[in-house]
Scaffold this motif. Structure first.
Motif, PDB file in Angstrom:
ATOM      1  N   PHE A  62       0.829  -1.203   0.000  1.00 50.99           N
ATOM      2  CA  PHE A  62       0.000   0.000   0.000  1.00 50.99           C
ATOM      3  C   PHE A  62       0.868   1.260   0.000  1.00 50.99           C
ATOM      4  CE2 PHE A  62      -2.684  -3.288   1.958  1.00 50.99           C
ATOM      5  CZ  PHE A  62      -3.820  -3.183   1.174  1.00 50.99           C
ATOM      6  N   ILE A  63       2.018   1.184   0.662  1.00 51.24           N
ATOM      7  CA  ILE A  63       2.948   2.325   0.662  1.00 51.24           C
ATOM      8  C   ILE A  63       3.473   2.576  -0.745  1.00 51.24           C
ATOM      9  CG2 ILE A  63       5.179   3.163   1.504  1.00 51.24           C
ATOM     10  CD1 ILE A  63       4.644   1.536   4.071  1.00 51.24           C
ATOM     11  N   ILE A  64       3.828   1.493  -1.441  1.00 49.85           N
ATOM     12  CA  ILE A  64       4.319   1.608  -2.822  1.00 49.85           C
ATOM     13  C   ILE A  64       3.223   2.164  -3.725  1.00 49.85           C
ATOM     14  CG2 ILE A  64       5.105   0.290  -4.828  1.00 49.85           C
ATOM     15  CD1 ILE A  64       6.475  -1.628  -2.824  1.00 49.85           C
ATOM     16  N   ALA A  65       1.991   1.662  -3.549  1.00 46.11           N
ATOM     17  CA  ALA A  65       0.872   2.139  -4.363  1.00 46.11           C
ATOM     18  C   ALA A  65       0.645   3.634  -4.156  1.00 46.11           C
ATOM     19  CB  ALA A  65      -0.392   1.361  -4.009  1.00 46.11           C
ATOM     20  N   LYS A  66       0.763   4.078  -2.896  1.00 48.01           N
ATOM     21  CA  LYS A  66       0.597   5.508  -2.600  1.00 48.01           C
ATOM     22  C   LYS A  66       1.729   6.323  -3.203  1.00 48.01           C
ATOM     23  CE  LYS A  66      -0.418   8.592   1.278  1.00 48.01           C
ATOM     24  NZ  LYS A  66      -0.592   8.706   2.751  1.00 48.01           N
ATOM     25  N   THR A  67       2.950   5.776  -3.157  1.00 46.02           N
ATOM     26  CA  THR A  67       4.114   6.461  -3.734  1.00 46.02           C
ATOM     27  C   THR A  67       3.968   6.622  -5.243  1.00 46.02           C
ATOM     28  OG1 THR A  67       5.523   5.513  -2.014  1.00 46.02           O
ATOM     29  CG2 THR A  67       6.617   6.388  -3.973  1.00 46.02           C
ATOM     30  N   LEU A  68       3.399   5.601  -5.874  1.00 52.07           N
ATOM     31  CA  LEU A  68       3.206   5.633  -7.324  1.00 52.07           C
ATOM     32  C   LEU A  68       2.005   6.488  -7.731  1.00 52.07           C
ATOM     33  CD1 LEU A  68       3.874   1.869  -8.170  1.00 52.07           C
ATOM     34  CD2 LEU A  68       5.367   3.814  -8.660  1.00 52.07           C
ATOM     35  N   GLY A  69       1.290   6.986  -6.757  1.00 53.14           N
ATOM     36  CA  GLY A  69       0.158   7.861  -7.059  1.00 53.14           C
ATOM     37  C   GLY A  69      -1.092   7.130  -7.492  1.00 53.14           C
ATOM     38  N   TYR A  70      -1.236   5.869  -7.067  1.00 49.33           N
ATOM     39  CA  TYR A  70      -2.427   5.101  -7.427  1.00 49.33           C
ATOM     40  C   TYR A  70      -3.667   5.718  -6.778  1.00 49.33           C
ATOM     41  CZ  TYR A  70       0.248   1.096  -9.280  1.00 49.33           C
ATOM     42  OH  TYR A  70       1.057   0.284 -10.018  1.00 49.33           O
ATOM     43  N   SER A  71      -4.749   5.740  -7.531  1.00 48.72           N
ATOM     44  CA  SER A  71      -6.039   6.116  -6.955  1.00 48.72           C
ATOM     45  C   SER A  71      -6.557   4.927  -6.143  1.00 48.72           C
ATOM     46  CB  SER A  71      -7.035   6.461  -8.065  1.00 48.72           C
ATOM     47  OG  SER A  71      -7.298   5.313  -8.865  1.00 48.72           O
ATOM     48  N   LYS A  72      -7.659   5.130  -5.424  1.00 48.35           N
ATOM     49  CA  LYS A  72      -8.241   4.031  -4.635  1.00 48.35           C
ATOM     50  C   LYS A  72      -8.660   2.875  -5.542  1.00 48.35           C
ATOM     51  CE  LYS A  72      -9.929   6.699  -0.678  1.00 48.35           C
ATOM     52  NZ  LYS A  72     -11.121   7.083   0.125  1.00 48.35           N
ATOM     53  N   PHE A  73      -9.202   3.213  -6.707  1.00 49.89           N
ATOM     54  CA  PHE A  73      -9.621   2.168  -7.644  1.00 49.89           C
ATOM     55  C   PHE A  73      -8.410   1.408  -8.176  1.00 49.89           C
ATOM     56  CE2 PHE A  73     -10.521   0.751 -12.012  1.00 49.89           C
ATOM     57  CZ  PHE A  73     -11.573  -0.112 -11.759  1.00 49.89           C
ATOM     58  N   GLU A  74      -7.331   2.135  -8.513  1.00 51.94           N
ATOM     59  CA  GLU A  74      -6.117   1.474  -9.010  1.00 51.94           C
ATOM     60  C   GLU A  74      -5.490   0.593  -7.931  1.00 51.94           C
ATOM     61  OE1 GLU A  74      -4.155   4.382 -12.373  1.00 51.94           O
ATOM     62  OE2 GLU A  74      -4.082   5.035 -10.270  1.00 51.94           O
ATOM     63  N   THR A  75      -5.527   1.043  -6.685  1.00 49.09           N
ATOM     64  CA  THR A  75      -5.005   0.226  -5.575  1.00 49.09           C
ATOM     65  C   THR A  75      -5.836  -1.041  -5.416  1.00 49.09           C
ATOM     66  OG1 THR A  75      -4.256   2.215  -4.421  1.00 49.09           O
ATOM     67  CG2 THR A  75      -4.464   0.203  -3.120  1.00 49.09           C
ATOM     68  N   LEU A  76      -7.138  -0.884  -5.556  1.00 48.11           N
ATOM     69  CA  LEU A  76      -8.026  -2.049  -5.469  1.00 48.11           C
ATOM     70  C   LEU A  76      -7.733  -3.048  -6.584  1.00 48.11           C
ATOM     71  CD1 LEU A  76     -10.585  -3.501  -4.348  1.00 48.11           C
ATOM     72  CD2 LEU A  76     -11.928  -2.098  -5.928  1.00 48.11           C
ATOM     73  N   ARG A  77      -7.609  -2.536  -7.801  1.00 53.34           N
ATOM     74  CA  ARG A  77      -7.436  -3.414  -8.969  1.00 53.34           C
ATOM     75  C   ARG A  77      -6.041  -4.018  -9.057  1.00 53.34           C
ATOM     76  NH1 ARG A  77      -5.884  -2.604 -14.331  1.00 53.34           N
ATOM     77  NH2 ARG A  77      -5.644  -0.372 -13.975  1.00 53.34           N
ATOM     78  N   LYS A  78      -5.013  -3.184  -8.825  1.00 60.55           N
ATOM     79  CA  LYS A  78      -3.638  -3.627  -9.061  1.00 60.55           C
ATOM     80  C   LYS A  78      -2.964  -4.259  -7.838  1.00 60.55           C
ATOM     81  CE  LYS A  78      -2.782  -0.193 -12.689  1.00 60.55           C
ATOM     82  NZ  LYS A  78      -1.918   0.933 -13.136  1.00 60.55           N
ATOM     83  N   VAL A  79      -3.492  -3.959  -6.651  1.00 59.87           N
ATOM     84  CA  VAL A  79      -2.863  -4.477  -5.434  1.00 59.87           C
ATOM     85  C   VAL A  79      -3.760  -5.490  -4.736  1.00 59.87           C
ATOM     86  CG1 VAL A  79      -1.892  -3.904  -3.183  1.00 59.87           C
ATOM     87  CG2 VAL A  79      -1.521  -2.359  -5.125  1.00 59.87           C
ATOM     88  N   ILE A  80      -4.929  -5.027  -4.301  1.00 58.18           N
ATOM     89  CA  ILE A  80      -5.783  -5.867  -3.460  1.00 58.18           C
ATOM     90  C   ILE A  80      -6.332  -7.069  -4.216  1.00 58.18           C
ATOM     91  CG2 ILE A  80      -7.878  -5.931  -2.049  1.00 58.18           C
ATOM     92  CD1 ILE A  80      -7.424  -2.956  -1.449  1.00 58.18           C
ATOM     93  N   LEU A  81      -6.959  -6.826  -5.372  1.00 57.32           N
ATOM     94  CA  LEU A  81      -7.577  -7.937  -6.112  1.00 57.32           C
ATOM     95  C   LEU A  81      -6.549  -8.969  -6.561  1.00 57.32           C
ATOM     96  CD1 LEU A  81     -10.325  -6.149  -8.250  1.00 57.32           C
ATOM     97  CD2 LEU A  81     -10.588  -7.453  -6.141  1.00 57.32           C
ATOM     98  N   LYS A  82      -5.366  -8.513  -6.955  1.00 55.74           N
ATOM     99  CA  LYS A  82      -4.314  -9.460  -7.339  1.00 55.74           C
ATOM    100  C   LYS A  82      -3.846 -10.282  -6.144  1.00 55.74           C
ATOM    101  CE  LYS A  82      -2.266  -7.466 -11.512  1.00 55.74           C
ATOM    102  NZ  LYS A  82      -1.002  -7.005 -12.146  1.00 55.74           N
TER     103      LYS A  82
END
Length: 240
Positions: free
Chosen positions: A142-162
């Protein structure tokens, strides 16, 4: 993987032939008799197959949409988890087959009731599995996702769902057999279409037809498990 399935199927058919010989072909027809009937009379089985598949498809769709959403929310939010966990842990152990007549009484002898039965079977194990999988996601992701500027939807799709995908696929593989078994029971009550109805209506009367329905019903679960294994192999290479 293909070799395992071939060996397993050969073993099942061999045991089936052995039972046909030792018991009676009247009560346990030979596999080739059942398969021949299935292929030559598939138009007779098809309407029942479609009805059962549609009920399963709708049930799994609703369970996935609701179960995954609630599971992720519980995994990410302690308050939601504290609010819903007691309810889920109370409802999950209830024997689902025992509640089948209750659902049919409440919702009526219709497809909606049978879909709701499938949803009820699947959703609680799915919520628990997804909640636990979500909590096991390393905080660094989640820290990496925030650093990369992911939106909540992108974090859901690219991090959580995977991250939760292996748990989700495993849950589907475990619950499909229970869902099919309870759907079979529900199709025996107040229904005139579905593989459960087809099997029950031929029970003790037309054994080849009965076994044909059983084989088709088992193939549904078998094919779904294979599809889950293929998705797991293709999309979750880090665990293979």
């Amino acid at each position: 993987m293909l070799k395992k399935h071939i060996i397993g199927n050969v073993f099942v058919i061999a045991v089936w032939y052995l039972l046909s010989i030792t018991i009676s072909t009247r009560f346990v027809p030979y596999p080739h008799q059942v398969f021949f009937f299935m292929f030559t009379n598939f138009d007779q089985i098809l309407p029942h197959l479609i009805a059962t598949l549609m009920r399963l498809a709708w049930g799994f769709s609703f369970a996935l949409l609701i179960g995954v959403s609630i599971g992720i929310a519980m995994g990410l939010n302690e308050r939601i988890d504290g609010l819903l966990s007691p309810l889920i842990y109370v409802l999950n152990p209830i024997p689902k087959s025992a509640l089948t007549p209750v659902f049919l009484i409440i919702f009526g002898m219709n497809d909606f009731a049978r879909v709701m039965i499938v949803v009820f079977i699947i959703i609680f194990p799915m919520i628990v599995s997804i909640k636990d999988a979500t909590r096991l996601i390393p905080s660094e992701y989640f820290i990496i996702a925030k650093t990369l500027g992911y939106s909540k939807f992108e974090t859901l799709r690219k991090v959580i769902l995977k991250a939760i995908l292996p748990s989700l696929l495993s849950t589907i593989k475990v619950t499909i057999a229970i869902a099919i078994a309870v759907l079979y029971i529900s199709e025996n009550i107040g229904s005139n279409v579905g593989l459960g109805y087809y099997i029950a209506s031929n029970n003790g009367v037309n054994y080849i037809e009965m076994y044909s329905g059983i084989v088709v019903l088992s193939m549904i679960g078998y094919i779904i498990v294979i599809i889950m294994d293929i998705i797991l192999y293709k999309k979750c290479k880090w665990i293979n």
